[in-house]
Design a protein around this motif. Sequence first.
Motif, PDB file in Angstrom:
ATOM      1  N   LEU A  41       0.866  -1.223   0.134  1.00  0.00           N
ATOM      2  CA  LEU A  41      -0.015  -0.088  -0.149  1.00  0.00           C
ATOM      3  C   LEU A  41       0.826   1.183  -0.008  1.00  0.00           C
ATOM      4  CD1 LEU A  41      -2.643  -1.316   2.705  1.00  0.00           C
ATOM      5  CD2 LEU A  41      -2.677  -0.933   0.267  1.00  0.00           C
ATOM      6  N   LEU A  42       2.062   1.367   0.214  1.00  0.00           N
ATOM      7  CA  LEU A  42       2.692   2.397   0.638  1.00  0.00           C
ATOM      8  C   LEU A  42       3.810   2.718  -0.703  1.00  0.00           C
ATOM      9  CD1 LEU A  42       3.864   4.332   2.949  1.00  0.00           C
ATOM     10  CD2 LEU A  42       5.611   2.909   3.140  1.00  0.00           C
ATOM     11  N   ARG A  43       3.556   4.118  -0.825  1.00  0.00           N
ATOM     12  CA  ARG A  43       4.275   4.555  -2.252  1.00  0.00           C
ATOM     13  C   ARG A  43       5.525   5.304  -1.919  1.00  0.00           C
ATOM     14  NH1 ARG A  43       0.721   7.743  -6.841  1.00  0.00           N
ATOM     15  NH2 ARG A  43      -0.731   5.937  -7.312  1.00  0.00           N
ATOM     16  N   ALA A  44       5.139   6.070  -0.551  1.00  0.00           N
ATOM     17  CA  ALA A  44       6.241   6.994  -0.186  1.00  0.00           C
ATOM     18  C   ALA A  44       5.890   7.222   1.371  1.00  0.00           C
ATOM     19  CB  ALA A  44       6.796   8.138  -0.861  1.00  0.00           C
ATOM     20  N   SER A  45       6.929   7.669   2.168  1.00  0.00           N
ATOM     21  CA  SER A  45       6.881   8.319   3.522  1.00  0.00           C
ATOM     22  C   SER A  45       7.779   8.881   4.081  1.00  0.00           C
ATOM     23  CB  SER A  45       6.307   7.289   4.414  1.00  0.00           C
ATOM     24  OG  SER A  45       7.433   6.393   4.905  1.00  0.00           O
ATOM     25  N   GLU A  46       7.593  10.027   4.819  1.00  0.00           N
ATOM     26  CA  GLU A  46       8.789  10.621   5.246  1.00  0.00           C
ATOM     27  C   GLU A  46       8.292  11.528   6.485  1.00  0.00           C
ATOM     28  OE1 GLU A  46      12.068  11.129   4.433  1.00  0.00           O
ATOM     29  OE2 GLU A  46      11.729   9.962   2.516  1.00  0.00           O
ATOM     30  N   SER A  47       9.126  11.666   7.523  1.00  0.00           N
ATOM     31  CA  SER A  47       9.144  12.559   8.617  1.00  0.00           C
ATOM     32  C   SER A  47       9.636  14.120   8.233  1.00  0.00           C
ATOM     33  CB  SER A  47       9.720  12.114   9.738  1.00  0.00           C
ATOM     34  OG  SER A  47       9.693  12.813  10.922  1.00  0.00           O
ATOM     35  N   LEU A  48       9.090  15.080   8.772  1.00  0.00           N
ATOM     36  CA  LEU A  48       9.630  16.360   8.367  1.00  0.00           C
ATOM     37  C   LEU A  48       9.958  17.089   9.685  1.00  0.00           C
ATOM     38  CD1 LEU A  48       6.578  17.589   6.292  1.00  0.00           C
ATOM     39  CD2 LEU A  48       8.635  16.590   5.263  1.00  0.00           C
TER      40      LEU A  48
END
Length: 120
Positions: A41-48
């Motif tokens: 399900l995941l395309r991308a993720s990041e913490s800012l």
Amino acid sequence: MAYMLLIMEPHGQRAERGLAGGQEAYARMLRFGEGLQARGLLRASESLASTEQAVRLQVREGQARMVDGPFAETKEMVGGFYLLDCATRDEAVAIARECPAAEWATVEVREVAPCYHGAL
């Protein structure tokens, strides 16, 4: 369909949580992302990073300028995101319910669409 989960954190929460609490929360979020990846399900993720080092920019009549902000008066900041492939909005909302950040922040669910989508 693509949906984005925006993690909307209260300003100052990271400092209140402290280093150990922050590391624990981050580890939970990483495990959540790994689970989404395993489910396809995941395309991308990041913490800012916090807004303390953020800048805002506008270009008007060909001239770039820095503008005021980020504004301390706001109650929340975007702390990170998950970009998902979901069949429906309901599926994206169900995944948002599973997100550990929903315990300490607000998880905003947004469909990815052109800026003119839904225009009158």
